[in-house]
Motif scaffolding. Structure first.
Motif, PDB file in Angstrom:
ATOM      1  N   LEU A  51       1.068  -1.247  -0.335  1.00  0.00           N
ATOM      2  CA  LEU A  51       0.112   0.106  -0.064  1.00  0.00           C
ATOM      3  C   LEU A  51       0.546   1.441   0.175  1.00  0.00           C
ATOM      4  CD1 LEU A  51      -3.062  -1.230   2.357  1.00  0.00           C
ATOM      5  CD2 LEU A  51      -3.157  -0.858   0.131  1.00  0.00           C
ATOM      6  N   LEU A  52       2.044   0.812   0.542  1.00  0.00           N
ATOM      7  CA  LEU A  52       2.453   1.908   0.939  1.00  0.00           C
ATOM      8  C   LEU A  52       3.510   2.227  -0.232  1.00  0.00           C
ATOM      9  CD1 LEU A  52       3.903   4.467   2.626  1.00  0.00           C
ATOM     10  CD2 LEU A  52       6.693   3.057   2.708  1.00  0.00           C
ATOM     11  N   ILE A  53       4.041   1.415  -1.080  1.00  0.00           N
ATOM     12  CA  ILE A  53       4.791   1.874  -2.448  1.00  0.00           C
ATOM     13  C   ILE A  53       3.615   2.426  -3.686  1.00  0.00           C
ATOM     14  CG2 ILE A  53       5.418   0.237  -4.564  1.00  0.00           C
ATOM     15  CD1 ILE A  53       6.475  -1.487  -2.963  1.00  0.00           C
ATOM     16  N   LYS A  54       2.439   1.753  -3.987  1.00  0.00           N
ATOM     17  CA  LYS A  54       1.351   2.232  -4.299  1.00  0.00           C
ATOM     18  C   LYS A  54       0.781   3.694  -4.327  1.00  0.00           C
ATOM     19  CE  LYS A  54      -3.195   1.157  -6.180  1.00  0.00           C
ATOM     20  NZ  LYS A  54      -4.952   0.331  -5.782  1.00  0.00           N
ATOM     21  N   LYS A  55       0.870   4.326  -2.824  1.00  0.00           N
ATOM     22  CA  LYS A  55       0.371   5.165  -2.754  1.00  0.00           C
ATOM     23  C   LYS A  55       1.725   6.564  -2.530  1.00  0.00           C
ATOM     24  CE  LYS A  55      -1.271   8.283   1.234  1.00  0.00           C
ATOM     25  NZ  LYS A  55      -0.963   8.105   3.010  1.00  0.00           N
ATOM     26  N   ASP A  56       2.569   6.200  -2.336  1.00  0.00           N
ATOM     27  CA  ASP A  56       4.006   7.756  -2.678  1.00  0.00           C
ATOM     28  C   ASP A  56       4.969   7.001  -3.351  1.00  0.00           C
ATOM     29  OD1 ASP A  56       1.981   7.750  -0.166  1.00  0.00           O
ATOM     30  OD2 ASP A  56       3.986   7.570   1.984  1.00  0.00           O
ATOM     31  N   PHE A  57       4.922   5.744  -3.577  1.00  0.00           N
ATOM     32  CA  PHE A  57       6.815   5.857  -5.165  1.00  0.00           C
ATOM     33  C   PHE A  57       5.367   5.442  -6.217  1.00  0.00           C
ATOM     34  CE2 PHE A  57       7.710   5.427  -1.010  1.00  0.00           C
ATOM     35  CZ  PHE A  57       8.919   6.401  -0.915  1.00  0.00           C
ATOM     36  N   HIS A  58       4.511   6.317  -6.890  1.00  0.00           N
ATOM     37  CA  HIS A  58       3.631   5.367  -7.945  1.00  0.00           C
ATOM     38  C   HIS A  58       4.516   5.304  -9.039  1.00  0.00           C
ATOM     39  CE1 HIS A  58      -0.125   5.010  -9.746  1.00  0.00           C
ATOM     40  NE2 HIS A  58       0.236   6.143 -10.657  1.00  0.00           N
ATOM     41  N   GLU A  59       5.867   5.529  -9.187  1.00  0.00           N
ATOM     42  CA  GLU A  59       6.690   5.103 -10.630  1.00  0.00           C
ATOM     43  C   GLU A  59       7.115   3.666 -10.283  1.00  0.00           C
ATOM     44  OE1 GLU A  59       6.992   6.566 -13.708  1.00  0.00           O
ATOM     45  OE2 GLU A  59       5.414   8.557 -12.865  1.00  0.00           O
ATOM     46  N   LEU A  60       7.879   3.508  -9.177  1.00  0.00           N
ATOM     47  CA  LEU A  60       7.867   2.419  -8.647  1.00  0.00           C
ATOM     48  C   LEU A  60       6.642   1.166  -8.482  1.00  0.00           C
ATOM     49  CD1 LEU A  60       9.529  -0.012  -7.509  1.00  0.00           C
ATOM     50  CD2 LEU A  60       9.134   0.573  -5.319  1.00  0.00           C
TER      51      LEU A  60
END
Length: 84
Positions: A51-60
């Motif tokens: 969820l953190l990746i999806k929310k805050d690291f959109h390019e990743l």
């Protein structure tokens, strides 16, 4: 007073650690592998990280989604084209 000194010491230690990660790509890769192994063993942690990746690291997130999409496409292709 001791708490403030300890916090300052921890900050200095982390700055050295972060600099080492920036200077040595292999160290960064090893740190990620270790972190992901730790997270992978805890389902709740894995979900929080996703969820953190999806929310805050959109390019990743987009890169991961594209890799997953590519893997799905391979599964539908004939075996001569990389599918199973």
């Amino acid at each position: 007073m001791k708490t403030e000194a300890l916090q300052k010491q921890n900050k200095i230690d982390l700055e050295t650690f972060y600099q080492a990660l920036e200077d040595e790509p292999r160290l960064l890769e090893e740190a990620f592998e270790t972190l992901l192994e730790m997270v992978n063993s805890e389902p709740e942690s894995a979900k929080k990280l996703a969820l953190l990746i999806k929310k805050d690291f959109h390019e990743l997130y987009k890169e991961i989604a594209e890799l997953c999409k590519s893997d799905e496409d391979k599964g539908n292709a004939p075996s001569c084209c990389g599918g199973l």
